[in-house]
Structures are given as C-alpha cells and as structure tokens.
Design a protein around this motif. Structure first.
Motif, PDB file in Angstrom:
ATOM      1  N   VAL A  88       0.844  -1.204   0.000  1.00  0.00           N
ATOM      2  CA  VAL A  88       0.000   0.000   0.000  1.00  0.00           C
ATOM      3  C   VAL A  88       0.876   1.250   0.000  1.00  0.00           C
ATOM      4  O   VAL A  88       0.643   2.200  -0.762  1.00  0.00           O
ATOM      5  N   ASP A  89       1.899   1.265   0.835  1.00  0.00           N
ATOM      6  CA  ASP A  89       2.768   2.445   0.939  1.00  0.00           C
ATOM      7  C   ASP A  89       3.466   2.745  -0.383  1.00  0.00           C
ATOM      8  O   ASP A  89       3.489   3.895  -0.840  1.00  0.00           O
ATOM      9  N   VAL A  90       4.031   1.724  -0.996  1.00  0.00           N
ATOM     10  CA  VAL A  90       4.814   1.943  -2.213  1.00  0.00           C
ATOM     11  C   VAL A  90       3.917   2.076  -3.442  1.00  0.00           C
ATOM     12  O   VAL A  90       4.038   3.035  -4.214  1.00  0.00           O
ATOM     13  N   ASN A  91       3.011   1.135  -3.639  1.00  0.00           N
ATOM     14  CA  ASN A  91       2.257   1.082  -4.883  1.00  0.00           C
ATOM     15  C   ASN A  91       1.113   2.078  -4.957  1.00  0.00           C
ATOM     16  O   ASN A  91       0.767   2.543  -6.046  1.00  0.00           O
ATOM     17  N   VAL A  92       0.525   2.414  -3.819  1.00  0.00           N
ATOM     18  CA  VAL A  92      -0.612   3.349  -3.827  1.00  0.00           C
ATOM     19  C   VAL A  92      -0.162   4.750  -3.419  1.00  0.00           C
ATOM     20  O   VAL A  92      -0.258   5.701  -4.206  1.00  0.00           O
ATOM     21  N   THR A  93       0.339   4.881  -2.197  1.00  0.00           N
ATOM     22  CA  THR A  93       0.772   6.208  -1.743  1.00  0.00           C
ATOM     23  C   THR A  93       1.891   6.747  -2.626  1.00  0.00           C
ATOM     24  O   THR A  93       1.915   7.947  -2.963  1.00  0.00           O
ATOM     25  N   GLY A  94       2.822   5.896  -3.022  1.00  0.00           N
ATOM     26  CA  GLY A  94       3.903   6.343  -3.896  1.00  0.00           C
ATOM     27  C   GLY A  94       3.392   6.873  -5.214  1.00  0.00           C
ATOM     28  O   GLY A  94       3.883   7.896  -5.725  1.00  0.00           O
ATOM     29  N   THR A  95       2.418   6.214  -5.804  1.00  0.00           N
ATOM     30  CA  THR A  95       1.840   6.683  -7.064  1.00  0.00           C
ATOM     31  C   THR A  95       1.131   8.018  -6.871  1.00  0.00           C
ATOM     32  O   THR A  95       1.263   8.927  -7.701  1.00  0.00           O
ATOM     33  N   LEU A  96       0.391   8.159  -5.783  1.00  0.00           N
ATOM     34  CA  LEU A  96      -0.283   9.428  -5.504  1.00  0.00           C
ATOM     35  C   LEU A  96       0.741  10.555  -5.351  1.00  0.00           C
ATOM     36  O   LEU A  96       0.548  11.664  -5.882  1.00  0.00           O
ATOM     37  N   ASN A  97       1.826  10.301  -4.647  1.00  0.00           N
ATOM     38  CA  ASN A  97       2.860  11.330  -4.487  1.00  0.00           C
ATOM     39  C   ASN A  97       3.389  11.801  -5.830  1.00  0.00           C
ATOM     40  O   ASN A  97       3.567  13.010  -6.067  1.00  0.00           O
ATOM     41  N   LEU A  98       3.643  10.879  -6.718  1.00  0.00           N
ATOM     42  CA  LEU A  98       4.190  11.232  -8.029  1.00  0.00           C
ATOM     43  C   LEU A  98       3.167  11.969  -8.883  1.00  0.00           C
ATOM     44  O   LEU A  98       3.510  12.939  -9.579  1.00  0.00           O
TER      45      LEU A  98
END
Length: 331
Positions: free
Chosen positions: A82-92
């Motif tokens: 969740v942290d990498v694949n979801v939150t990371g995508t939102l950050n980018l």
C-alpha cells in the motif's frame, strides 16, 4: 525532456534508462537501492523525496516503474505494498500536476485482471480460456499486488479527469527473470515455463522497455489510455474452448514443429491454458508490437541459439538481500 524514472535500479529500469537516453532524454533515476542508472536513493512513498526530485532536476515527465511486484509477496507485508504502490503513485501524480507536466506513464500489470475463478481454469469448471482485453470488467484481483496496482490505476484516471494530466497505463505481462513465486504449484518451471508463457502472457524486458518509450512519445495525443502489453498471441478467440480442453493440440495446429523441438529439450506444453492476453489495442493506438513472440522461441530452439528471454532464478529485486522491509527503505 527531463524524465523521472522510478524503479531505475530494477529489472525494467536497467533496460529502460539507456533507451530513454538514446532517444535524447535526460533521465533522473529514483530507486530504494543504488544502481548504475539511479541518481536518487529513496522511496516514492516518501513525499519529501519525490518533491526534492522534481525541484532539483526540473522534471518534465514521469515514467513510474517503481513498485513492489508479485514475486515480492513472499518478502513484504501488505502495508508495504500500500505504501509503495498506492501512496507512492499518488505522491508522483500530485508532484507531476504541481510541476505542470504534460505526460505520465504508469507501469501496471496484467496480474490485476486475474480473479481466482479465472486462475482456477479447467479445475474450476471453466469451459474455455478467458480472452482478456482492456475492456474486461469487473476487475477482481486475487492478491495484494493486483489490488494495489488497480488502486494506483484509479488514481491515474482521477488525475487525468481532474487535472488533465495525460497518462498512459501499461498493463505489462510477465517479464521478470526469476522463477514464479508460486513455483511449487506448477509442474514445470524455469525456461520451459517462460517459453510457454509467450503463447499467452509474457514478453521480454527489452520489449517492455520499448513499450514505455512509445507510451511516453504518444501520451499527449492519447489523453488517458490503458494498454495490455504482451507478446502477440498466435491464438484466435475461437480457440478458447480448445485451449482449456487440450492446449497442446491447439499449439500443434499453429506450430507443427513445436512438439519435436520441445521433446529435444525434454520440455512440455501446459495441458490447459486458462487465459490469453490480447494486445491488439496497443498495436492499434500506441503503434507498438512486441518483437519477440513464441515463433521466435521456436526459431531459437531450432537453430540451437540462446533463448531470446532472460531466466535467472537467483535474481533478487533491488534491496531484497536486506533483512526487513524497514531496512530496505520502503516504509
């Protein structure tokens, strides 16, 4: 163009970065582990790291290939996905919008298209193989990898709708070099399995990299599009019943020489093929077609040439030799 490439130390990144530079782009690599093409060691899950990357390097477009992948399921907890694949995508996505970028390429996966019922195939009572296109619905991914990738796709669509960011989502088939993380459930493994998958669900990493370059070029004319990217299948939709009943007979119809070439290696074909990924949309709208297909595998076998795909059962994704997800810089 100044490109932020996430996952630059990974399997895709090490092939994609040189292709981007050859096309005249300036590449800034971001990854959790050091690598030849990585300029920033950090996680996309850390918004401060993402913002610094944009500010310090004048980023004009993003190719977001960094993620936890299906083979990582045995290594990482669900929260890390969740942290990498979801939150990371939102950050980018938010950083790209704030910077006024006009294109964003997201590496997704065909894995999110497979429900438990499809994967069960004939054993689950299926009468024919699933013919999978981008219009498939509903999407019911069966693991945390697929769930988080689908969530990230929805974030991409939302940022196109709300901010006009041009986004191409590439649902790539398999191209990882290591053995499947579910190898204990299949009869054969290694190069034999990978060769078989070029019939319906695999591509080379080189073709995956080229698809991303094509997506970057075409994104401003596409708006928002999702594409399956896999080697062109030799099958037709009308073959689906036969594929679930007796896959080797269908292969023999298209490739009469295949049985002898396989036998010479001690290889076998799967008794049943439960799904086929159809990549015609990418060829039609993206202008992209994978170079390596099943015919190329057979040609290599016939010529005694090296197989045109990578197999490395010892391969580990960046940072996978570290002890815990925390120490890998993911959380």
């Amino acid at each position: 163009m100044r490109i932020l490439l996430t996952g630059s130390s990974g399997w895709l990144g090490r092939f994609l970065a040189p292709r981007l530079r050859a096309a005249g782009h300036r590449v800034t690599g971001l990854d959790v582990a050091p690598g030849a093409d990585t300029d920033i060691v950090g996680s996309v899950a850390d918004r401060a790291t993402v913002d610094r990357a944009f500010a310090d390097h004048g980023i004009e477009a993003v190719i977001h290939g960094g993620a936890l992948h299906k083979p990582d399921i045995v290594l990482y907890p669900a929260q890390a996905f969740v942290d990498v694949n979801v939150t990371g995508t939102l950050n980018l996505l938010e950083a790209a919008v704030a910077a006024g970028n006009d294109r964003f390429v997201f590496t997704s996966t065909t894995s999110l298209m497979i429900s438990a019922s499809i994967r069960a195939g004939k054993g689950g009572g299926a009468r024919e193989a699933a013919w999978l296109t981008e219009e498939m619905a509903p999407l019911l991914p069966r693991n945390i990898y697929g769930v988080t990738k689908l969530s990230a796709e929805h974030l991409c669509r939302l940022h196109h709708l709300e901010h006009g960011l041009n986004i191409v989502v590439l649902r790539t088939g398999r191209f990882f070099p290591e053995d499947d993380d579910m190898a204990h459930e299949i009869a054969e493994n290694g190069p034999n399995t990978k060769a078989n998958e070029f019939l319906n669900r695999r591509l080379t990493v080189e073709d995956a990299a080229d698809a991303h370059v094509a997506a970057l070029d075409r994104a401003p004319t596409l708006g928002f599009e999702t594409f399956i990217v896999a080697a062109p299948t030799p099958f037709l939709r009308s073959d689906c019943a036969a594929l679930i009943a007796d896959a080797p007979s269908v292969v023999a119809r298209y490739f009469p020489e295949a049985e002898a070439l396989y036998a010479a290696r001690g290889w076998t074909f799967p008794a049943h093929i439960d799904r086929v990924y159809a990549a015609e949309k990418a060829e039609r709208l993206l202008g992209f077609r994978c170079r390596t297909d099943f015919a190329a595998i057979l040609a290599a076998l016939a010529d005694g040439a090296p197989l045109p795909f990578a197999h490395d059962p010892a391969y580990l994704s960046p940072g996978a030799n570290r002890a815990t997800p925390m120490s890998r810089g993911l959380l």
